[in-house]
Enzyme design. Structure first.
Site, PDB file in Angstrom:
ATOM      1  N   GLY B  27       0.850  -1.186   0.000  1.00 29.00           N
ATOM      2  CA  GLY B  27       0.000   0.000   0.000  1.00 29.00           C
ATOM      3  C   GLY B  27       0.876   1.222   0.000  1.00 29.00           C
ATOM      4  N   SER B  44       9.282   2.874  -1.983  1.00 32.99           N
ATOM      5  CA  SER B  44       8.871   1.556  -2.491  1.00 32.99           C
ATOM      6  C   SER B  44       9.389   0.424  -1.602  1.00 32.99           C
ATOM      7  CB  SER B  44       9.445   1.371  -3.903  1.00 32.99           C
ATOM      8  OG  SER B  44       9.069   0.115  -4.430  1.00 32.99           O
ATOM      9  N   GLY B  45       8.498  -0.479  -1.199  1.00 31.41           N
ATOM     10  CA  GLY B  45       8.905  -1.733  -0.586  1.00 31.41           C
ATOM     11  C   GLY B  45       9.567  -1.632   0.779  1.00 31.41           C
ATOM     12  N   SER B  73       7.456   4.992  -4.347  1.00 28.92           N
ATOM     13  CA  SER B  73       6.569   3.862  -4.640  1.00 28.92           C
ATOM     14  C   SER B  73       6.562   3.527  -6.123  1.00 28.92           C
ATOM     15  CB  SER B  73       5.145   4.223  -4.211  1.00 28.92           C
ATOM     16  OG  SER B  73       4.227   3.307  -4.759  1.00 28.92           O
ATOM     17  N   ASP B  75       4.175   2.768  -7.722  1.00 28.30           N
ATOM     18  CA  ASP B  75       2.917   3.289  -8.278  1.00 28.30           C
ATOM     19  C   ASP B  75       2.932   4.811  -8.423  1.00 28.30           C
ATOM     20  OD1 ASP B  75       1.512   0.741  -8.416  1.00 28.30           O
ATOM     21  OD2 ASP B  75       1.582   0.786  -6.234  1.00 28.30           O
ATOM     22  N   ASP B 119     -23.247   7.479   2.021  1.00 29.50           N
ATOM     23  CA  ASP B 119     -22.767   8.546   2.906  1.00 29.50           C
ATOM     24  C   ASP B 119     -21.441   9.149   2.428  1.00 29.50           C
ATOM     25  OD1 ASP B 119     -24.800   8.683   4.824  1.00 29.50           O
ATOM     26  OD2 ASP B 119     -23.906   7.160   6.106  1.00 29.50           O
ATOM     27  N   HIS B 170      -6.482  -6.027 -10.165  1.00 30.71           N
ATOM     28  CA  HIS B 170      -5.412  -5.398  -9.405  1.00 30.71           C
ATOM     29  C   HIS B 170      -5.925  -4.982  -8.015  1.00 30.71           C
ATOM     30  CE1 HIS B 170      -1.874  -3.327  -8.370  1.00 30.71           C
ATOM     31  NE2 HIS B 170      -2.179  -2.131  -8.816  1.00 30.71           N
ATOM     32  N   TYR B 228     -25.186  16.730   8.865  1.00 27.60           N
ATOM     33  CA  TYR B 228     -24.515  15.726   9.697  1.00 27.60           C
ATOM     34  C   TYR B 228     -23.300  16.369  10.351  1.00 27.60           C
ATOM     35  CZ  TYR B 228     -22.110  11.372  10.960  1.00 27.60           C
ATOM     36  OH  TYR B 228     -21.479  10.369  11.632  1.00 27.60           O
TER      37      TYR B 228
END
Lengths: 232, 232, 232, 232
Positions: B27, B44-45, B73, B75, B119, B170, B228
């Site tokens: 993540g 990354s990693g 990362s 990504d 919501d 993915h 809310y």
């Protein structure tokens, strides 16, 4: 005002994350002082780890705030209706607990498949229909309560014996003799909802528990002939 | 550079294991400084229990590293495209959280079955198609971002109202007004994905929540008429 | 009386919440002193975090209380019958553990789908039928035990080799050589029930493990030729 | 002997309960010293909270105990065959982890449905057939290893790229470059098994991820052109 009741409602709200029934702020507990005709409820959208007993909000049975620094829960009007309609209940819980909400999203009553259910909830847990556009527009939260009360009357369900309901595409409400008891029933409901889904997966042709078994378990815990626990 | 933003991105990354959204290093969270046109992202990693705020990497909107001891990362190029295309988002999260990833692997949009979904996420969570071999070859991570942006345009989805997407086979990306809000939406998404799968199991003929109920819940939390919480 | 046995039964009861087998007070463990013909059991409806060893109740094999400040478990009569009928068992557990109870609610035996099951439980876990209205009326808890014992005789199942049963629409009982061993089997049962449900989901045409594999695993752990562990 | 390796194998065994992969003693980890041709493995049936590094047992590649106070794991012969047949592996794990075991009980390969799987395991996780009665009789644990090695050869699967297997009606074995890496792959396998089951539930017509996507993810993490992490 109502300091003891605020403490109880605070403590009951804090049980929701303890029992894994809420994510973020998705739940609320209230409790009523029957003599004064006032109820205490969690404020809207405040994180559980920041809540304090004095943050609890006091409302009247029309759902109007009577005392408190915060706005009451956005579901306050639903609680108010249920206190007006279900005369002998002392506390109410609303959550989005995952299994009960999955049944609500599926739009189905939870059949009574076993004694875990029958020990606490008499008969199926009803799932009420969606509100119409007009009902939502005219007062979503209040009409949610009105619909629940109507459904219980229409089906002739005793809310004391069946302390739980599902609102279609929304989630569950439970209640009890006080705030802690309402939370207890919210825990029971999610456990029952989980096992009902799983036993249908294991046996797609499953049928409810025999009525005589449901009665046996319900009445060994409730009413004049109860013998479960230490008070029977 | 951007020490405050690094601290926020670090803290948001550490929320991923806290909320059970990641296994090992699966993540990453980033957040943007809109004025400077730079974003900060997890390296990354690197294992979560070894991460430090100063390990966060600064990148420009082409995805090039501007500052940092580590590689950003893998990504990063996807994040860069999303910041370019979705102008008002402040933070992005990618995880392999189990329920959202299961929907991604199933290649299906997550229908809006209830108010928990409505919501926070307006309408279904879209699942984008697989990239072609050519698109993967030409730049897998960048084209992942391009595809997401194209899909939102093609379907006319507002990324502010629908802050989540699934990439087929993915996993999910979510975003929000900052890093913490993007993590909040990642938690919501996995909870919503779980309940959507379960309610289809409970009722295989299930249909989405009525649009009027979806609108009611979304707009009681968002926009000019929200009521809310404590700011409404 | 039986202070050592009370301590063991208390400790075994406390394992139920530790292993996630019980919600609230939904479970009970007992153990027998074979020489004296007395067994010790948890009191009815007392919360686990308030239990003390001295609260355990001593009963005779008719299920009558012999010593103790509290009422014994409401399931005491079932335990008494099982001790009378299954001569060499030393401890009994009843829970509403979620996966085993889901199979009980589904009214199905749990087939032996793998070695996890075969390592501890020989053959399918039987699910006994519902009691009739007459049997419930004449003595629900006692007749639950009578039905279990009859079913094992009718199917020619050795209760030492198959230390678990499901009561339809109710839940499981397990037993073992002492209280701790009975809890061990309760944990095994719920794990086995979980994996059996899931492997049917993964392969709806699933069939039981070959008998020769079941025998291999059961007998490498049990009997004269066992070689698992440090005593073989 | 092999004190450092014992420490590593001990530490890797203790990761199994940490990651929720084992109940009771249902798992074992080993690691090999390639130069000496000896491997170190957990003793049979000892509880995890009583294990110590010095309890680890040293065996040769025929599976005979060379040093140690305890009996080695009952699965030692399987480990020995895999070390002989899969030349470059350094550690092996066997568990009954719930999701992988459910697939094993279902007797199915786990298809590669997504990038979580492709990041670590190339192609489907194979499920080997049951041993015959003769194979079980002649040497159950050794023939389990022989069958795994034969299946990999028959299907032309590289055990370095696909470090996991399911034994029908039994459970998974995984391996890796050392004991810790083998545990890492055991965690990956159970997560992948969970999501594969769930995505088939969400989409019963599901198909594997495109080969080009599987290749992209596997090779961005493995081999000469890897660019994930800090070493690429």
């Amino acid at each position: 005002m109502l300091e003891q009741l605020k403490q109880e409602v605070y403590a009951a709200n804090m049980l929701l994350p303890k029992y894994g029934l809420v994510t973020f702020t998705w739940g609320n507990v209230s409790a009523i002082d029957q003599e004064k005709g006032l109820f205490v409820i969690k404020p809207s959208g405040v994180e559980y780890d920041k809540l304090k007993p004095e943050d609890m909000v006091v409302c009247d049975l029309e759902g109007n705030k009577v005392e408190g620094a915060y706005n009451p829960s956005s579901d306050t009007a639903t609680h108010a209706v249920l206190y007006r309609e279900f005369a002998n209940i002392g506390g109410i819980v609303h959550t989005h607990s995952a299994w009960a909400t999955s049944w609500a999203q599926a739009g189905r009553d939870i059949p009574c498949y076993g004694t875990t259910h029958a020990d606490y909830i008499y008969g199926a847990v009803p799932c009420v229909r969606n509100l119409t556009a007009e009902e939502i527009e005219a007062g979503y939260e209040e009409n949610t309560g009105v619909l629940i009360a109507e459904e219980f009357k229409k089906r002739d369900i005793d809310p004391i014996a069946t302390p739980a309901v599902l609102c279609k595409n929304h989630g569950p409400f439970t209640w009890g003799k006080d705030a802690a008891d309402a939370v207890h029933n919210a825990v029971v409901l999610d456990e029952v909802a989980k096992m009902a889904a799983r036993c249908e997966m294991i046996n797609p042709e499953n049928t409810p528990a025999p009525q005589v078994l449901q009665d046996k378990h319900y009445f060994r815990k409730h009413g004049a002939n109860a013998y479960y626990g230490q008070k029977g």
